[in-house]
Design an enzyme around this catalytic site. Structure first.
Site, PDB file in Angstrom:
ATOM      1  N   LYS A 196     -64.396  15.439  57.836  1.00  0.00           N
ATOM      2  CA  LYS A 196     -63.039  14.897  57.862  1.00  0.00           C
ATOM      3  C   LYS A 196     -62.148  15.598  56.838  1.00  0.00           C
ATOM      4  CE  LYS A 196     -60.315  10.663  57.133  1.00  0.00           C
ATOM      5  NZ  LYS A 196     -60.359   9.213  56.845  1.00  0.00           N
TER       6      LYS A 196
ATOM      7  N   ASP B  50     -64.784   5.138  53.140  1.00  0.00           N
ATOM      8  CA  ASP B  50     -64.465   6.457  52.580  1.00  0.00           C
ATOM      9  C   ASP B  50     -64.573   6.368  51.062  1.00  0.00           C
ATOM     10  OD1 ASP B  50     -63.812   6.750  55.260  1.00  0.00           O
ATOM     11  OD2 ASP B  50     -61.983   7.905  54.872  1.00  0.00           O
TER      12      ASP B  50
ATOM     13  N   LYS C  20     -65.824  14.543  53.481  1.00  0.00           N
ATOM     14  CA  LYS C  20     -64.363  14.513  53.610  1.00  0.00           C
ATOM     15  C   LYS C  20     -63.767  15.278  52.446  1.00  0.00           C
ATOM     16  CE  LYS C  20     -60.654  11.007  53.499  1.00  0.00           C
ATOM     17  NZ  LYS C  20     -60.351   9.564  53.481  1.00  0.00           N
TER      18      LYS C  20
END
Lengths: 289, 491, 308
Positions: C244, C145, C208
């Site tokens: 996400k 991430d 995300k």
């Protein structure tokens, strides 16, 4: 002073369509007589085709006139008043010829001039009085403004030569409408002379179109034309009222009934007459980033 | 953008179970009488008609069918209340009564919403989130005007007109009743209201609220029936004002019928609004706006955005996105909280919509419908769009009053504006662009009474609503909505 | 550097073509999703789906091996007294904790996600960020991430941001790359949409919303805008990108609203942990409580659910 031998030049009263002074296409005329049955003038007996042409001119002029700034419309109305003031004597003479006393005629012309100035002053104010910002509950900016209805046909009061016509035309045009107006049948002369004043006052062609003729022939045209957005009638005559509204329903024309109003009175002038031929437009827009 | 190749799939997989709104809290009688002079009274001739649920064709209640004599009784009651009580009541007290109506409606909001959906077929989500709260808000808004009218009309004195005869349609039964009754009462008039024959129930529940609020008898009278009842009301010699919402054709008949009577009237009539999407619009929100514009309330909306004008450069993208979005619209049981599109209001209306689908196809339009499965019982129409149509097509020109969108493309601003205005109607319009100056040019150019810019189908009690041209005369809502119920004179 | 040379050769997406976003319209659409009423079997199914989509997260300066091991235990054994529950999709930790997590999750198919690239601010050199990434991958992370350089993005240096994502993607090797936009620092939905497009074209496997360190973190509004960007990218290229939302999603009810939004925006193809994740620390317990309520009929107490 005309010399004793000089033959005066009489005026030909024509109609006013699209900034021009044609004769009626019908070639028909009405003889206007004085009390002694003496011919004052022949005036045009306008036909339905004249009316149609007038509506075409009014429609063509409408968008541009509505787009003119309020300030400019105000100045043009003021200019009409100035020009009328300059030709006051001619109007007084015409009213007198058509049966008014001189005193009454003078007062009528003066009131007409003042009325134009009154409405000239409203040009950039009525919007502020009648608009609104509406506090809706959602995240939107919402406001309502007035917009001209469009093309307005006006059957001017029969009982006055000038003030009734001016009092009905001025609030319509100051609000951005264009008009076709039918002059008083009994006293048609001032309407045409008024058209000449308009012509000399920077009023764009087609904004005001003036017809003379018979109400019995033209009322139905004024009420039924599908490209007219509002029709105003000004005489309290039950048959006319009924006929106008019945025909107006054909395209849900707005019907403005102005019956039994003393147009010489100052109280007959107010901004609600402007509002009569306005639409309210409400606009929504989100407030976000 | 090239025509998209990769399509999304919305069927199969996780789905929503039924989520029915409960109906155990609603009180519906088997039979409804006329509400005249503060009481529920039987119709003189003893005739009744059925109000049915359009989602399952089951009878909900028997409803009184008022004839001329019944209408006359109602008008007399209204006249008596006007002369005897309502016009003499101090304005602030008038206002307090109207506030009460708003509050009781809020208390009974859930019941009203459920009945509205049962009777009219609209999704419970809309009745609950739109119709009922807006109706209550409308009363609340106008209640406050009652004692402030001198500020609404500068330089004039506003006086009530007397008795108003009001005829309302079936698409927003309760909301239209509120739009009609609230300003009339606030301005000091009394009313006789006729709801539409397919959706009379919430107006009759409103009668209960009015009784509970303790309004003097006769201030509000409600007479049910079909067109004949409406005609009797509109042509009754002792009413002073007619307020009508409905089709342009009936509006025309009313305007003619009132000719020469000197009665005042306001008409909220049909529409064929253009929703104009420019290439620089926020496309995804515009697609939502299109959906909301035409599929809200099954398209039974006079101001529906039933014509889409989309700039050619984004037309394929917008249409693809629209088709994709249509797949996620849930058509079905109006009482299910997840339903987006409910039942068509009546068999007659469904027949009309279907006839237009045929006309559209016969005229060469390309019809696309969502793949929603429709229930077998009741009246249903899947969300529908027509492409390959032009201004000359009837589905582009005529008001269908159903979930049917006609899509055309344009190239330039002027072309969009010309096409948008190329209709005898002028009720509403939409414009979608990210450019501020263009918004104002478009909103000024559109000849219509309500313009939604970068949004669509929004309503508020403070916001005037009403049309140009054949869409009507007068405004309802907001400050401007007061005009319809007052006579202005010198101070 | 070779990585840089490759990046330079990739064209930037045409951000001028990215549609603008109307904030109020987005709010209204979100409100519509929130009116969906999810009941009975569809609710239970949704709750289980939510569990399976969770990236169970701890990202604290105070994280210790003990804390991470407990979290992994929770990831495997969500609520053993109720059989048949799915496990979460991944555990998400700092790079220094990846090894601990890897050992703790041995023998399960729970993914190990690691934040990287000078998380959460991203305020470091490219070299440090790439090392950070490689270190996490080497330690066993199969999901990375990363954070984008918001400062560069706000300054209009889209090329820098784009190249950096391309470089990190290469550094990930076989690990999946989730690109954190940190929408709370981008300021407008228009920027969220542009950043989404930039990230996807640079090779993001997921996009995300947030680090969880900045407020606002995930909202349905920004998530919708990102989903719409994913939709357009898919339609244009045929490549699916995952989504996400992270931070601030702590109730089952809200999570179900996200699923509704996902279903009605991207369709059922995205309705799996492969394509949708919740970055959350306390969501799992609320979902568990709701599942118990659905099956037992009784409202639950937090005392009956493990807090790790």
């Amino acid at each position: 002073m005309a010399s004793a031998n000089r033959i005066p030049v009489d005026k030909t009263y024509k109609i006013y369509i699209d900034g021009k002074f044609p004769r009626t296409e019908s070639g028909r005329y009405l003889s206007l007589l004085d009390k002694k049955e003496k011919l004052i003038a022949n005036v045009c007996r306008s036909s339905r085709k004249d009316f149609r042409n007038a509506v075409l001119a009014a429609r063509k002029a409408q968008a541009g006139w509505a787009k003119a700034s309020a300030y400019l419309r105000g100045q043009i109305l003021y200019r009409i008043a100035e020009m009328l003031e300059g030709r006051a004597e001619q109007f007084v003479a015409e009213l007198t010829m058509q049966g008014n006393t001189r005193r009454r005629a003078e007062k009528e012309v003066a009131t007409a001039i003042d009325r134009l100035i009154y409405y000239a002053g409203w040009a950039d104010k009525y919007q502020q009085v009648f608009s609104s910002v509406n506090p809706v509950s959602s995240s939107h900016f919402n406001f309502s403004v007035l917009e001209p209805t469009g093309v307005v046909s006006i059957i001017a009061p029969d009982d006055s030569g000038l003030i009734g016509l001016v009092s009905n035309v001025a609030p319509a045009i100051v609000g951005g409408n264009t008009v076709v107006v039918l002059a008083s049948e009994a006293m048609p002369l001032c309407a045409i002379s008024f058209a000449e004043v308009l012509h000399a006052s920077d009023v764009p062609a087609g904004v005001v179109n003036v017809l003379t003729g018979l109400r019995s022939e033209l009322t139905e045209q004024f009420a039924s034309h599908m490209d007219v957005n509002a029709v105003a009638y000004t005489d309290s005559d039950q048959t006319t009222a009924c006929r106008v509204q019945t025909l107006a329903a054909e395209n849900i024309k707005h019907v403005v009934a102005r019956e039994a109003i003393d147009w010489s009175s100052d109280s007959s002038a107010n901004p609600y007459l402007i509002r009569d031929t306005q639409e309210v437009k409400t606009t929504w827009h989100p407030i976000g980033s | 953008m090239a025509t998209p190749q990769n399509k999304l799939a919305f069927d199969g997989g996780w789905d929503y179970d039924p989520a029915p709104e409960s109906t155990d809290h609603i009180k519906l009688q088997k039979r409804y009488e006329l509400f005249i002079g503060g009481e529920f009274v039987a119709p003189g001739k003893g005739r009744y008609f059925d109000s049915i649920n359009p989602a399952n064709e089951k009878k909900l209640a028997r409803v009184a069918d008022a004839d001329e004599a019944d209408v006359d009784r109602a008008v007399q009651a209204a006249r008596k209340a006007y002369k005897g009580v309502w016009s003499r009541l101090p304005a602030k007290e008038r206002g307090k009564y109207i506030f009460r109506i708003a509050r009781i409606m809020q208390e009974r909001a859930r019941e009203f919403a459920a009945i509205e959906s049962l009777d009219g077929g609209k999704p419970i989500r809309e009745s609950r989130d739109v119709d009922v709260p807006l109706a209550a808000a409308h009363f609340f808004y106008y209640a406050g005007w009652a004692d402030k009218l001198e500020y609404a009309f500068p330089g004039r004195r506003a006086r009530p007109l007397g008795v108003a005869g009001q005829v309302i349609p079936w698409n927003f039964p309760l909301l239209m009743a509120a739009w009609k009754i609230a300003p009339a009462l606030a301005c000091g008039n009394t009313v006789v209201l006729k709801p539409a024959e397919t959706t009379p129930l919430t107006a009759l529940k409103l009668a209960e609220v009015i009784a509970d609020a303790g309004l003097p008898p006769g201030v509000v009278n409600i007479v049910t029936g079909a067109g004949k009842t409406g005609a009797a009301l509109v042509t009754h010699p002792d009413i002073d004002k007619v307020a009508f919402t409905g089709s342009t054709n009936v509006g025309r008949i009313i305007q003619r019928a009132l000719a020469g009577t000197g009665k005042r009237y306001t008409l909220e009539l049909g529409g064929k609004a253009a929703n104009v999407i420019f290439e620089d619009a926020a496309i995804d929100q515009a697609v939502e706006g299109i959906v909301n514009g035409i599929f809200f309330n099954q398209g039974h909306v006079c101001c529906a955005g039933s014509r889409l004008l989309v700039q050619e450069s984004v037309a394929d993208e917008v249409i693809e996105k629209l088709k994709s979005r249509m797949e996620t619209l849930i058509v079905g049981d109006p009482m299910d909280k997840n339903t987006d599109i409910g039942a068509i209001n009546s068999a007659m209306q469904l027949e009309k919509i279907e006839s237009y689908l045929k006309i559209g196809a016969d005229e060469g339009g390309e019809m696309h419908q969502s793949s929603a499965r429709l229930p077998s019982k009741g009246y249903w129409c899947a969300p529908t769009i027509f492409t390959n149509v032009a201004q000359s097509n009837r589905v582009v020109q005529e008001e269908i009053f159903g979930p049917v969108l006609a899509i055309q493309t344009f190239r330039t601003f002027d072309e969009a504006l010309t096409k948008a205005n190329n209709t005898p109607y002028g009720l509403s319009g939409g414009v979608w662009t990210d450019k501020g100056a263009k918004i104002f040019k478009m909103t000024q150019g559109l000849r219509a009474g309500v313009i939604w810019a970068n949004t669509f189908n929004k309503f508020d009690p403070t916001s005037p609503f009403g049309g140009y041209k054949e869409s009507g005369v007068g405004r309802e809502g907001g400050l401007h909505g007061l005009d319809a119920y007052v006579r202005l004179g010198a101070e | 550097m070779s990585v840089h040379a490759v990046a330079k050769s990739l064209p930037l997406p045409d951000l001028a073509r990215v549609p603008t976003v109307d904030e109020v319209g987005v709010d209204e659409r979100v409100a519509r999703f929130q009116t969906r009423s999810i009941k009975t079997a569809s609710k239970l199914e949704a709750l289980k789906l939510v569990l399976s989509m969770i990236d169970l997260t701890t990202l604290e300066g105070q994280d210790t091996p003990g804390k991470v091991r407990q979290l992994c235990q929770k990831a495997i054994h969500l609520h053993d007294s109720f059989p048949g529950l799915p496990h979460v999709a991944a555990v998400c930790v700092y790079p220094s904790m990846v090894e601990v997590a890897k050992r703790a999750l041995q023998g399960t198919d729970i993914n190990i996600a690691s934040v990287a690239t000078a998380f959460p601010s991203g305020m470091s050199s490219r070299a440090v960020k790439l090392d950070d990434t490689r270190m996490a991958v080497a330690a066993g992370a199969n999901e990375i991430d990363m954070v984008i350089s918001r400062g560069k993005f706000l300054a209009g240096d889209y090329r820098y941001v784009f190249d950096e994502i391309v470089a990190v993607k290469e550094a990930c090797g076989g690990a999946h790359l989730k690109v954190i936009l940190e929408t709370g620092e981008l300021g407008t939905l228009d920027r969220v949409r542009r950043a989404s497009v930039l990230a996807m074209h640079a090779g993001a496997d997921f996009i995300k919303t947030s680090t969880g360190k900045i407020q606002p973190a995930a909202t349905m509004q920004v998530t919708l805008v990102m989903l719409l960007a994913i939709r357009d990218y898919y339609v244009e290229t045929g490549r699916m990108v995952g989504m996400k939302p992270a931070g601030g999603i702590s109730t089952a009810k809200l999570a179900i609203h996200y699923l509704v939004m996902l279903r009605e925006t991207l369709g059922n193809a995205w309705m799996s942990p492969e394509w949708f994740r919740f970055g959350a620390s306390s969501l799992a317990n609320d979902v568990l409580m709701q599942i118990m309520k659905q099956t037992s009929g009784y409202y639950q107490s937090a005392d009956y659910f493990s807090k790790d």
